[in-house]
Design a protein around this motif. Structure first.
Motif, PDB file in Angstrom:
ATOM      1  N   GLY A   7       0.784  -1.228   0.000  1.00 11.48           N
ATOM      2  CA  GLY A   7       0.000   0.000   0.000  1.00 11.48           C
ATOM      3  C   GLY A   7       0.813   1.273   0.000  1.00 11.48           C
ATOM      4  O   GLY A   7       0.242   2.365   0.004  1.00 11.48           O
ATOM      5  N   VAL A   8       2.143   1.189  -0.022  1.00 14.33           N
ATOM      6  CA  VAL A   8       2.951   2.412   0.013  1.00 14.33           C
ATOM      7  C   VAL A   8       2.905   3.114  -1.339  1.00 14.33           C
ATOM      8  O   VAL A   8       2.640   2.503  -2.382  1.00 14.33           O
ATOM      9  CB  VAL A   8       4.420   2.127   0.408  1.00 14.33           C
ATOM     10  CG1 VAL A   8       4.490   1.436   1.761  1.00 14.33           C
ATOM     11  CG2 VAL A   8       5.135   1.327  -0.659  1.00 14.33           C
ATOM     12  N   VAL A   9       3.163   4.410  -1.311  1.00 15.72           N
ATOM     13  CA  VAL A   9       3.257   5.226  -2.517  1.00 15.72           C
ATOM     14  C   VAL A   9       4.737   5.509  -2.785  1.00 15.72           C
ATOM     15  O   VAL A   9       5.490   5.834  -1.858  1.00 15.72           O
ATOM     16  CB  VAL A   9       2.503   6.556  -2.339  1.00 15.72           C
ATOM     17  CG1 VAL A   9       2.672   7.440  -3.573  1.00 15.72           C
ATOM     18  CG2 VAL A   9       1.033   6.293  -2.072  1.00 15.72           C
ATOM     19  N   LEU A  10       5.155   5.346  -4.018  1.00 12.49           N
ATOM     20  CA  LEU A  10       6.533   5.677  -4.384  1.00 12.49           C
ATOM     21  C   LEU A  10       6.769   7.153  -4.102  1.00 12.49           C
ATOM     22  O   LEU A  10       6.107   8.019  -4.677  1.00 12.49           O
ATOM     23  CB  LEU A  10       6.767   5.378  -5.865  1.00 12.49           C
ATOM     24  CG  LEU A  10       8.209   5.446  -6.364  1.00 12.49           C
ATOM     25  CD1 LEU A  10       9.049   4.314  -5.775  1.00 12.49           C
ATOM     26  CD2 LEU A  10       8.243   5.375  -7.895  1.00 12.49           C
ATOM     27  N   ASP A  11       7.708   7.475  -3.191  1.00 10.16           N
ATOM     28  CA  ASP A  11       7.852   8.864  -2.764  1.00 10.16           C
ATOM     29  C   ASP A  11       8.624   9.697  -3.781  1.00 10.16           C
ATOM     30  O   ASP A  11       9.114   9.190  -4.799  1.00 10.16           O
ATOM     31  CB  ASP A  11       8.462   8.949  -1.361  1.00 10.16           C
ATOM     32  CG  ASP A  11       9.967   8.737  -1.312  1.00 10.16           C
ATOM     33  OD1 ASP A  11      10.615   8.586  -2.366  1.00 10.16           O
ATOM     34  OD2 ASP A  11      10.520   8.730  -0.191  1.00 10.16           O
ATOM     35  N   GLY A  12       8.715  11.003  -3.511  1.00  7.63           N
ATOM     36  CA  GLY A  12       9.275  11.939  -4.489  1.00  7.63           C
ATOM     37  C   GLY A  12      10.704  11.640  -4.874  1.00  7.63           C
ATOM     38  O   GLY A  12      11.064  11.661  -6.061  1.00  7.63           O
ATOM     39  N   ASP A  13      11.562  11.348  -3.894  1.00  4.33           N
ATOM     40  CA  ASP A  13      12.968  11.053  -4.197  1.00  4.33           C
ATOM     41  C   ASP A  13      13.092   9.797  -5.041  1.00  4.33           C
ATOM     42  O   ASP A  13      13.868   9.753  -6.009  1.00  4.33           O
ATOM     43  CB  ASP A  13      13.767  10.888  -2.897  1.00  4.33           C
ATOM     44  CG  ASP A  13      14.080  12.219  -2.235  1.00  4.33           C
ATOM     45  OD1 ASP A  13      13.966  13.264  -2.917  1.00  4.33           O
ATOM     46  OD2 ASP A  13      14.422  12.222  -1.042  1.00  4.33           O
ATOM     47  N   ARG A  14      12.338   8.775  -4.672  1.00  4.75           N
ATOM     48  CA  ARG A  14      12.417   7.524  -5.431  1.00  4.75           C
ATOM     49  C   ARG A  14      11.896   7.724  -6.854  1.00  4.75           C
ATOM     50  O   ARG A  14      12.432   7.151  -7.809  1.00  4.75           O
ATOM     51  CB  ARG A  14      11.603   6.429  -4.729  1.00  4.75           C
ATOM     52  CG  ARG A  14      12.138   6.048  -3.344  1.00  4.75           C
ATOM     53  CD  ARG A  14      13.343   5.136  -3.426  1.00  4.75           C
ATOM     54  NE  ARG A  14      13.916   4.902  -2.112  1.00  4.75           N
ATOM     55  CZ  ARG A  14      13.490   3.969  -1.249  1.00  4.75           C
ATOM     56  NH1 ARG A  14      12.475   3.183  -1.581  1.00  4.75           N
ATOM     57  NH2 ARG A  14      14.080   3.825  -0.093  1.00  4.75           N
ATOM     58  N   ARG A  15      10.833   8.503  -7.002  1.00  6.00           N
ATOM     59  CA  ARG A  15      10.324   8.776  -8.345  1.00  6.00           C
ATOM     60  C   ARG A  15      11.382   9.465  -9.195  1.00  6.00           C
ATOM     61  O   ARG A  15      11.591   9.117 -10.369  1.00  6.00           O
ATOM     62  CB  ARG A  15       9.061   9.649  -8.283  1.00  6.00           C
ATOM     63  CG  ARG A  15       7.811   8.911  -7.845  1.00  6.00           C
ATOM     64  CD  ARG A  15       6.652   9.878  -7.645  1.00  6.00           C
ATOM     65  NE  ARG A  15       6.167  10.450  -8.883  1.00  6.00           N
ATOM     66  CZ  ARG A  15       5.185   9.944  -9.617  1.00  6.00           C
ATOM     67  NH1 ARG A  15       4.565   8.836  -9.246  1.00  6.00           N
ATOM     68  NH2 ARG A  15       4.785  10.542 -10.734  1.00  6.00           N
TER      69      ARG A  15
END
Length: 332
Positions: free
Chosen positions: A122-130
């Motif tokens: 359920g996690v969202v890929l965060d800004g740094d990872r994107r």
């Protein structure tokens, strides 16, 4: 609908789908997912499973035999890619999403992921990872984005699709399985231009195209506004059912840690390390309730847990189901 069709509309058409549905999908993607696409680029498929099969064939022809996958990640997706003789090296998912550093180190030329609402955590890929993932793709990597339930969000704003940023490095797949019903077998696929000819050829060879009538009915629903009204109704219903499951877990399984409640149609719970989740799932099934052990979706050791769906059950059924899990856990 049938009265409005000419005889020619029921002949062999474009294997990519009817113009009406491709236009409707393109408009919906622009409106809801930040994806600008020409309707002619939309390929209508029999769900995301067929999309993966078509991509696997096109990538194999291009010399690609490895697609990295999330870990934990969907067992079904992994099995489907393996059936097409794709190796699926695991890439760790943590609280920020896919570990892009591991992806880079793996040397895999492509990756399959669920960035808007990772399955099953359920996690969202965060800004740094994107940003790191986009950099990896711009250096030559290929992203396969499964946007399987991005419309089902409750406690957070929508997350833009990666396809909107990198149309030539992202294959994007979606379907109505989580919006209407899986049995309809209708979805859509967007691919970079370099893969399009091979994917369309694979689709033509597979089935000559999806059935016309379901496409035209779905196009009518989407263009008339009925589909959006249905989605708003679903969100309200699913919030109630999500809340019922969280409340039931707090009562019956207070030691469980709940993950992924802000969106989607399922919750993941993790449990004490002494639990064997496969045995717990078997014992729960014996009580008439089907759950998925988290270990099914892991290639490497991970905390034991369960994946619990709530979309197709009433609050009473949800409470009874969670009580069955708790009883199975106590008996074990």
């Amino acid at each position: 609908m049938l009265r409005r069709l000419a005889a020619a509309d029921l002949g062999y058409g474009d294997p990519c789908g009817t113009p009406a549905l491709r236009q409707a999908v393109a408009a919906a993607l622009a409106r809801n997912r930040g994806i600008s696409v020409d309707p002619a680029e939309v390929i209508i498929v029999a769900g995301v499973s067929q999309a993966l099969g078509l991509l696997a064939q096109a990538l194999t022809a291009a010399g690609v035999d490895r697609i990295a996958v999330e870990d934990p990640g969907s067992l079904g997706v992994r099995q489907h890619l393996n059936n097409w003789r794709m190796d699926t090296p695991p890439i760790t998912v943590d609280d920020a999403g896919l570990r892009v550093d591991e992806l880079v180190a793996s040397g895999a030329p492509a990756v399959m992921l669920t960035p808007a609402h990772q399955f099953p955590t359920g996690v969202v890929l965060d800004g740094d990872r994107r940003r790191h993932l986009v950099a990896w793709a711009r250096a030559g990597g290929l992203i396969i984005e499964d946007d399987y339930d991005a419309e089902h969000r409750y406690d957070r704003p929508p997350v833009p699709a990666l396809r909107g940023l990198l149309p030539e490095q992202v294959c994007y797949a979606g379907s109505v399985s989580k919006l209407l019903a899986p049995a309809l077998r209708v979805g859509w696929l967007l691919v970079p231009a370099r893969l399009r000819e091979a994917v369309v050829a694979a689709k033509r060879n597979a089935d000559l195209g999806n059935a016309v009538l379901p496409q035209l009915v779905l196009a009518e629903l989407m263009t008339s506004g009925a589909f959006e009204r249905h989605l708003r109704l679903l969100r309200r219903r699913h919030i109630r059912r999500r809340d019922a499951m969280i409340a039931a877990l707090a009562r019956a399984l207070p030691s469980a840690t709940v993950h992924g409640a802000a969106a989607g149609l399922h919750l993941m719970i993790t449990l004490d390390d002494a639990v064997l989740d496969t045995e717990l799932a078997t014992a729960t099934l014996a009580r008439g309730v089907k759950v998925q052990p988290l270990s099914w979706h892991c290639q490497r050791p991970y905390r034991p847990g369960l994946v619990l769906g709530y979309a197709a059950r009433t609050p009473t059924e949800i409470a009874d189901g969670v009580a069955a899990v708790a009883a199975a856990l106590r008996s074990g």
